[in-house]
Design an enzyme around this catalytic site. Structure first.
Site, PDB file in Angstrom:
ATOM      1  N   ASP A 191       5.983   1.522   6.864  1.00 14.26           N
ATOM      2  CA  ASP A 191       4.665   0.927   6.647  1.00 14.26           C
ATOM      3  C   ASP A 191       3.912   1.862   5.691  1.00 14.26           C
ATOM      4  O   ASP A 191       3.422   2.892   6.118  1.00 14.26           O
ATOM      5  CB  ASP A 191       3.932   0.791   7.978  1.00 14.26           C
ATOM      6  CG  ASP A 191       2.503   0.330   7.818  1.00 14.26           C
ATOM      7  OD1 ASP A 191       2.133  -0.116   6.721  1.00 14.26           O
ATOM      8  OD2 ASP A 191       1.748   0.426   8.813  1.00 14.26           O
TER       9      ASP A 191
ATOM     10  N   HIS B 222       3.452   3.061  13.092  1.00 13.06           N
ATOM     11  CA  HIS B 222       2.487   4.169  13.150  1.00 13.06           C
ATOM     12  C   HIS B 222       2.907   5.268  14.131  1.00 13.06           C
ATOM     13  O   HIS B 222       2.073   5.844  14.824  1.00 13.06           O
ATOM     14  CB  HIS B 222       1.083   3.663  13.510  1.00 13.06           C
ATOM     15  CG  HIS B 222       0.450   2.885  12.392  1.00 13.06           C
ATOM     16  ND1 HIS B 222      -0.903   2.669  12.311  1.00 13.06           N
ATOM     17  CD2 HIS B 222       0.982   2.264  11.321  1.00 13.06           C
ATOM     18  CE1 HIS B 222      -1.170   1.947  11.237  1.00 13.06           C
ATOM     19  NE2 HIS B 222      -0.030   1.685  10.626  1.00 13.06           N
TER      20      HIS B 222
ATOM     21  N   ASP C 254       3.638  -6.257   3.631  1.00 18.39           N
ATOM     22  CA  ASP C 254       3.384  -5.145   4.536  1.00 18.39           C
ATOM     23  C   ASP C 254       4.434  -5.119   5.641  1.00 18.39           C
ATOM     24  O   ASP C 254       5.479  -5.750   5.523  1.00 18.39           O
ATOM     25  CB  ASP C 254       1.959  -5.266   5.109  1.00 18.39           C
ATOM     26  CG  ASP C 254       1.321  -3.908   5.370  1.00 18.39           C
ATOM     27  OD1 ASP C 254       2.036  -3.000   5.839  1.00 18.39           O
ATOM     28  OD2 ASP C 254       0.108  -3.747   5.120  1.00 18.39           O
TER      29      ASP C 254
ATOM     30  N   HIS D 150       0.821  -1.220   0.000  1.00 12.86           N
ATOM     31  CA  HIS D 150       0.000   0.000   0.000  1.00 12.86           C
ATOM     32  C   HIS D 150       0.856   1.272   0.000  1.00 12.86           C
ATOM     33  O   HIS D 150       1.876   1.369   0.675  1.00 12.86           O
ATOM     34  CB  HIS D 150      -1.047  -0.011   1.106  1.00 12.86           C
ATOM     35  CG  HIS D 150      -0.552  -0.014   2.518  1.00 12.86           C
ATOM     36  ND1 HIS D 150      -0.327   1.150   3.205  1.00 12.86           N
ATOM     37  CD2 HIS D 150      -0.288  -1.013   3.386  1.00 12.86           C
ATOM     38  CE1 HIS D 150       0.062   0.851   4.447  1.00 12.86           C
ATOM     39  NE2 HIS D 150       0.103  -0.449   4.580  1.00 12.86           N
TER      40      HIS D 150
ATOM     41  N   GLU E 136      -5.227   1.778   2.393  1.00 11.46           N
ATOM     42  CA  GLU E 136      -5.175   0.551   3.209  1.00 11.46           C
ATOM     43  C   GLU E 136      -5.431   0.872   4.667  1.00 11.46           C
ATOM     44  O   GLU E 136      -6.125   0.155   5.370  1.00 11.46           O
ATOM     45  CB  GLU E 136      -3.809  -0.123   3.034  1.00 11.46           C
ATOM     46  CG  GLU E 136      -3.708  -1.525   3.651  1.00 11.46           C
ATOM     47  CD  GLU E 136      -3.241  -1.557   5.094  1.00 11.46           C
ATOM     48  OE1 GLU E 136      -3.260  -2.647   5.690  1.00 11.46           O
ATOM     49  OE2 GLU E 136      -2.875  -0.505   5.675  1.00 11.46           O
ATOM     50  N   GLU E 137      -4.844   1.978   5.111  1.00  9.54           N
ATOM     51  CA  GLU E 137      -4.910   2.312   6.548  1.00  9.54           C
ATOM     52  C   GLU E 137      -6.318   2.688   6.993  1.00  9.54           C
ATOM     53  O   GLU E 137      -6.586   2.797   8.180  1.00  9.54           O
ATOM     54  CB  GLU E 137      -3.937   3.470   6.859  1.00  9.54           C
ATOM     55  CG  GLU E 137      -2.470   3.153   6.588  1.00  9.54           C
ATOM     56  CD  GLU E 137      -1.878   2.135   7.567  1.00  9.54           C
ATOM     57  OE1 GLU E 137      -2.600   1.694   8.473  1.00  9.54           O
ATOM     58  OE2 GLU E 137      -0.701   1.784   7.394  1.00  9.54           O
TER      59      GLU E 137
HETATM   60 ZN   LIG Z   1       0.642  -1.332   6.445  1.00  9.17          ZN
END
Ligand SMILES: [Zn+2]
Length: 359
Positions: A183, A327, A235, A80, A212-213
């Site tokens: 990510d 994140h 991922d 992604h 995606e998130e």
């Molecule tokens: Zn991811």
């Protein structure tokens, strides 16, 4: 001591060219729903390598590279393009801006961070009251996002709806790489490498996905469009592998370990890894002497969660690079895990045979 591996994996390492590409990908700002910057890099990188390249209605980049044999399996791989971040929702005259979080960010990660806002990358900071002015009670609780502001100063050239992200630049630190967006720029990076070193025995359908998130949104339409026989999401997954600091209790909730190789998913919050594909990956890794680990079952999901439920169903699995501090403003991975993830995917695809679907 030399070990005899049954299968020889591709010779691949992170040289200057690869680190440069990863740096460009990671430093680009590409918060969900506004993936333009990463899409531009992807389109430049893939244009001379693919049979077909198109950008779909949601912004996914769909790349096809056909194999050469008569019995090529249609394999979709996704990485992604989007990253978690923020969106400006309200402006004040004094140059502070109200915002909302896009994707999953712990509000405790926000305070005091430097950010870049909008496509022009206007620098700002997420401010909070100085410690001198806070009470002991206030210091115990996270400040709700609704009460935080991004301070850009008066007259800043930003608009409501602009995205913001952490201002961290990629750094190579000895055996590690640190960045805000590993990510999933690592997935994007590995898809590009796969196209550069495409195995001839499969039809490759590479989906550089959006959103995606926010719930695997891009992958859903990408998989419908490709109509693949097998789906693989590339991922990054949390490595909560630091010791606990309370008592002597062993940390058994690590999800994955840094330095232990690609993490192969048995089960997450969105998918149960197809047994045939899980076995194919672990056998391929063992045969080539590539380190690997199971990603511990748990919550969260990857694009595989959307791909496997497409049309009449697509056997799917996920492979992730373990990452600390996912994140947040600065995630951390080991270079060797990135290399081994690519080697595993390349090796496994090179020995993939249509009979896998009958097993
Ligand atoms: Zn991811």
């Amino acid at each position: 001591m030399a070990t005899q591996n049954k299968v020889k994996s591709i010779n691949f390492s992170l040289g200057k060219k690869e680190i440069d590409l990863l740096t460009r990908l990671c430093n680009a700002v590409s918060v969900s729903g506004d993936e333009q910057k990463v899409r531009q890099i992807v389109l430049e990188e893939v244009q001379n390598l693919a049979d077909e390249v198109k950008t779909d209605a949601l912004g996914n980049v769909l790349v096809t590279k056909k194999g050469s044999g008569p019995n090529c399996l249609r394999v979709m791989l996704s990485g992604h393009m989007d990253e978690v971040g923020m969106m400006i929702v309200k402006e004040s005259e004094d140059g502070t801006y109200e915002f909302r979080v896009i994707g999953g960010i712990d509000p405790r990660q926000l305070v005091g961070k430097l950010v870049l806002v909008g496509r022009n990358l206007v620098p700002g900071v997420i401010g909070a009251k100085a410690i001198h002015m806070t009470t002991p009670e206030e210091r115990k609780v996270a400040i709700p996002v609704e009460q935080l502001r991004i301070d850009l100063g008066p007259g800043a050239k930003v608009a409501i709806g602009d995205r913001a992200t952490f201002a961290t630049k990629l750094a190579v630190l000895g055996p590690s790489i640190r960045s805000k967006a590993l990510d999933d720029r690592l997935g994007v990076f590995n898809l590009i490498q796969l196209l550069k070193h495409a195995p001839a025995n499969v039809d490759l359908f590479l989906a550089f996905t959006v959103q995606e998130e926010l719930g695997l949104r891009g992958a859903k339409v990408a998989a419908f469009s490709f109509d693949p026989q097998i789906g693989i999401a590339l991922d990054s997954t949390p490595a909560n592998d630091l010791p606990f600091f309370e008592g002597d209790e062993e940390n058994t909730h690590y999800n994955s370990h840094l330095g232990a190789g690609p993490a192969i998913y048995l089960m997450d919050g969105a998918t149960i890894g197809d047994r045939r594909l899980v076995n194919w990956l672990t056998e391929s890794a063992d045969a080539a002497g590539i380190p690997w680990q199971y990603r511990q079952p748990g919550t969260g999901g990857t694009d595989a969660g959307a791909i496997h439920k497409t049309r009449a169903g697509v056997p799917s699995v996920s492979v992730s690079v373990p990452q600390r501090y996912l994140h947040s403003a600065a995630g951390l991975v080991r270079k060797q895990d990135v290399v081994n993830t690519f080697k595993l995917i390349h090796t496994a695809l090179s020995r993939l045979d249509p009979s896998i679907l009958n097993s």
